[in-house]
Design a protein around this motif. Structure first.
Motif, short mmCIF file in Angstrom:
data_model
loop_
_atom_site.label_atom_id
_atom_site.label_comp_id
_atom_site.label_asym_id
_atom_site.label_seq_id
_atom_site.Cartn_x
_atom_site.Cartn_y
_atom_site.Cartn_z
N PRO A 45 0.80 -1.23 0.00
CA PRO A 45 0.00 0.00 0.00
C PRO A 45 0.84 1.28 0.00
N ALA A 46 2.12 1.18 0.33
CA ALA A 46 2.99 2.37 0.32
C ALA A 46 3.44 2.75 -1.08
N VAL A 47 3.28 1.84 -2.05
CA VAL A 47 3.69 2.11 -3.43
C VAL A 47 2.51 2.72 -4.18
N PRO A 48 2.68 3.93 -4.73
CA PRO A 48 1.58 4.53 -5.48
C PRO A 48 1.30 3.77 -6.78
N VAL A 49 0.03 3.54 -7.06
CA VAL A 49 -0.41 2.90 -8.30
C VAL A 49 -1.62 3.68 -8.78
N ARG A 50 -1.69 3.92 -10.08
CA ARG A 50 -2.84 4.59 -10.66
C ARG A 50 -3.36 3.75 -11.82
N LEU B 245 1.23 1.97 -13.46
CA LEU B 245 0.00 2.37 -14.13
C LEU B 245 -0.74 1.13 -14.62
N LEU B 246 -1.98 0.96 -14.20
CA LEU B 246 -2.82 -0.12 -14.70
C LEU B 246 -3.43 0.34 -16.01
N ILE B 247 -3.31 -0.47 -17.05
CA ILE B 247 -3.85 -0.12 -18.36
C ILE B 247 -5.24 -0.75 -18.49
N LEU C 129 -8.39 -4.67 -5.95
CA LEU C 129 -8.05 -4.70 -7.38
C LEU C 129 -6.54 -4.86 -7.56
N ARG C 130 -5.76 -4.16 -6.77
CA ARG C 130 -4.30 -4.29 -6.86
C ARG C 130 -3.86 -5.73 -6.61
N HIS C 131 -4.49 -6.38 -5.65
CA HIS C 131 -4.16 -7.78 -5.35
C HIS C 131 -4.57 -8.71 -6.50
#
Length: 169
Positions: free
Chosen positions: A15-20, A52-54, A138-140
């Motif tokens: 959770p500390a890593v930014p993801v968009r 970045l999630l595409i 969603l990240r998981h």
């Protein structure tokens, strides 16, 4: 040698890593995922850099879709994440005059994409305009959908196998 995506999966779960997420209309989502489209052309600037999630939008770019190769993987996907990329920068067309990529359009901001990793299977998701923040769940799911290197899936091919005893004849 196949790439080990374990560090990427760890980053997606952290959770500390930014993801968009970035919602992109087809066929451009499939082009980013499978045709090495390394620039996403946008009307606005971004200062975000990182994972970045595409995401494939529900509505395609119908004009561009007519020119897309019919056998392009992922082309029919809508409302799903197809890949993870790294957004490394953004610059106006006037800075490069389109020389940064064959995918660069004039009069647009060029969002530079690298390290694109196609998922083993698309993951359903709801996108949004501009950059959006994916949920932890969603990240998981995305981390679990990353390709598995063959040596991780079937054991380490470099590990010494136990010797088999031969029967005396």
């Amino acid at each position: 040698m196949p790439t080990d995506h374990t560090p990427l999966a760890g980053a997606l779960r952290d959770p500390a890593v930014p993801v968009r997420g970035l919602t992109v209309r087809q066929p451009w989502t499939a082009a980013i995922t499978h045709l090495h489209k390394d620039v996403e052309n946008r009307s606005r600037v971004t200062t975000y850099t990182g994972l970045l999630l595409i995401h494939a939008a529900k509505r395609p770019d119908t004009d561009a879709l007519r020119d897309a190769p019919a056998d392009l993987p992922g082309l029919t996907e809508r409302g799903t994440i197809l890949a993870v990329a790294r957004l490394t920068g953004c610059h106006p067309h006037t800075q490069c005059n389109g020389r940064c990529s064959t995918w660069a359009d004039p009069d647009r901001w060029h969002w530079q994409l690298t390290d694109v990793v196609a998922l083993r299977q698309p993951v359903p998701a709801t996108g949004a305009l501009y950059l959006w923040t994916p949920t932890t769940d969603l990240r998981h799911l995305i981390a679990a959908a990353l390709p598995v290197a063959p040596e991780r899936a079937t054991g380490n091919p470099y590990q010494r196998q136990p010797e088999q005893r031969r029967m005396k004849t």
